[in-house]
Design a protein around this motif. Structure first.
Motif, PDB file in Angstrom:
ATOM      1  N   ILE A 137       0.659   3.983  -2.979  1.00 50.44           N
ATOM      2  CA  ILE A 137       0.185   5.333  -2.664  1.00 50.44           C
ATOM      3  C   ILE A 137       1.235   6.369  -3.053  1.00 50.44           C
ATOM      4  N   ALA A 182      -6.658   9.279  -5.524  1.00 56.00           N
ATOM      5  CA  ALA A 182      -7.695   8.433  -4.921  1.00 56.00           C
ATOM      6  C   ALA A 182      -8.586   7.823  -6.001  1.00 56.00           C
ATOM      7  N   LEU A 201      -8.105   7.636   1.358  1.00 54.34           N
ATOM      8  CA  LEU A 201      -6.702   7.872   1.006  1.00 54.34           C
ATOM      9  C   LEU A 201      -6.051   8.825   2.002  1.00 54.34           C
ATOM     10  N   GLU A 257       0.823  -1.202   0.000  1.00 51.93           N
ATOM     11  CA  GLU A 257       0.000   0.000   0.000  1.00 51.93           C
ATOM     12  C   GLU A 257       0.858   1.253   0.000  1.00 51.93           C
ATOM     13  N   LYS A 312      -5.231   6.887   5.139  1.00 56.29           N
ATOM     14  CA  LYS A 312      -4.074   5.997   4.968  1.00 56.29           C
ATOM     15  C   LYS A 312      -2.777   6.800   4.920  1.00 56.29           C
TER      16      LYS A 312
END
Length: 453
Positions: free
Chosen positions: A420, A434, A444, A416, A447
């Protein structure tokens, strides 16, 4: 609570609790004769309580239980002394008189701590970690003086000087820097040192508020302005009247609201959604972003007139990788903070310190803070070694486990983080990233905060 009013069962419970305390507790009469000692006193002193209860300090000295004694412990003022015992242990005693309702001393209560153990722990830390005590004291002094704004590099000194010059004005400041560098800290410092410090400080995250709600959140709304508007609600701009507003992540504000914000800054007045009457506004505007607003202007994603209106006093915060000399200061500060918070005594090895200094810190100070908290909580021993560091500090992290099996949760988080970062570097907009990651904008953002981005 008056002890004579306590029921017998409550008194028993209270005494049982005191007896199981980790800290030693003594009670003595006005002549210093020990009336009570809890279990911790036995563990700290090495004596059985039967050996000391009923005896005065002088009698204990005569019996060879203590090397020397001081009647100063019976002072009418709170007093702290150290006492050497025949067991070879040194104890730290803090004594305080207990008064009755007429102001007469009726007994003494004393806390009993193992000074030998404290000294031993101090020596053990210095055995494994070559940190000069004077240096630690100097670092601690710097931490207290800077009040969470840590850094003594040339770039940080220049930044602090610039903030000092603009703080006590009403000039609009545009604070720029990568995620996690401390834009909020700079903003709060400006407010704290301004003539508005006793008035509201409102931080508005333009990226976190859903686009459909951001207008009503900023400007407020009148009763009946839309379905569900059952009462009149002032907006965040109105709530900050007299104080300071930080428009965080200003680069994420939708274009149609940028025009309205520009008008607010120019006219110093707002109108609630569904309202007909202008409300005068007396606020100082600060804006913060990790985006290149000039490029956004060129791309047509940010209004040029708003950019120049905000860019009165630009302040750029250098990323952590450009001021590595501040990293040790930050490590020591966060260690002190989280050791105190979690009642720990963690310290890093020299190897760990060097690994932390050499790391590129894509999440900057926020990532460093999260890393130190992670180490303080999860490291088993007081000495933090390289094996305790999160996986991203390893030079070679395989995309898939080969020789080593790692937890699936850890593998998923590593994946992840990589995706990202890739999406943010490619699309340069949280909302756009996102969309391509096929998650909600708020998911998003959550996170990114979790991973210190």
């Amino acid at each position: 609570m008056d002890i004579v009013k306590i029921k017998p069962v409550e008194l028993d419970t209270l005494l049982e609790a005191v007896d199981q305390s980790y800290e030693g507790l003594l009670l003595s009469d006005i002549d210093g004769r020990i009336l009570y000692a809890n279990q911790a006193v036995e563990k700290i002193s090495g004596f059985k309580n039967e050996e000391i209860i009923g005896k005065t300090p002088k009698e204990m000295e005569e019996n060879g239980l203590i090397i020397s004694q001081s009647m100063k412990i019976l002072s009418k003022d709170p007093l702290t002394i150290s006492q050497m015992l025949s067991t070879g242990r040194e104890v730290f005693i803090t004594s305080k008189p207990v008064y009755d309702k007429n102001g007469r001393v009726i007994c003494y209560i004393a806390n009993y701590q193992n000074l030998t153990m404290l000294n031993q722990l101090h020596k053990e830390h210095h055995k494994y970690i070559d940190i000069n005590y004077t240096e630690l004291q100097q670092l601690r002094s710097q931490f207290l003086q800077t009040e969470d704004w840590i850094g003594n590099s040339y770039k940080m000194r220049a930044l602090k000087d610039r903030v000092r010059k603009v703080a006590n004005t009403d000039a609009i400041v545009l604070i720029m820097g990568e995620s996690g560098v401390g834009k909020e800290v700079v903003s709060k410092n400006i407010h704290k040192n301004s003539n508005r410090k006793d008035h509201p400080y409102i931080q508005i995250n333009c990226a976190a508020i859903p686009e459909a709600l951001i207008e009503s959140e900023l400007f407020g709304y009148e009763k009946g302005a839309f379905t569900g508007a059952m009462v009149t609600k002032p907006g965040l701009l109105e709530a900050a009247n007299g104080g300071t507003i930080l428009l965080d992540e200003i680069g994420e504000m939708p274009l149609h609201l940028q025009a309205k914000l520009l008008r607010v800054i120019q006219t110093k007045e707002i109108m609630r959604v569904g309202g007909t009457k202008a409300i005068q506004l007396d606020v100082r505007f600060l804006a913060a972003t990790n985006r290149d607003l000039e490029n956004l202007v060129i791309e047509g994603k940010f209004r040029e007139d708003l950019y120049y209106r905000l860019n009165v006093i630009p302040i750029h915060i250098p990323p952590l990788k450009e001021r590595k000399e501040d990293i040790i200061l930050l490590i020591q500060y966060f260690l002190s903070k989280f050791n105190n918070k979690y009642s720990k005594k963690k310290l890093p090895s020299k190897q760990v310190e060097q690994m932390l200094v050499n790391y590129h810190w894509p999440g900057n100070v926020r990532q460093l803070e999260n890393t130190i908290e992670h180490l303080v909580i999860l490291t088993e021993d007081d000495l933090i070694t390289s094996s305790s560091l999160p996986r991203e500090f390893s030079k070679d992290i395989p995309d898939q486990p080969t020789k080593e099996v790692i937890p699936l949760k850890q593998l998923r988080e590593n994946t992840e983080i990589k995706m990202i970062r890739f999406a943010l570097s490619k699309y340069k907009s949280i909302r756009e990233a996102a969309k391509h990651l096929d998650v909600d904008h708020s998911t998003l953002v959550r996170k990114m905060k979790k991973y210190g981005m």
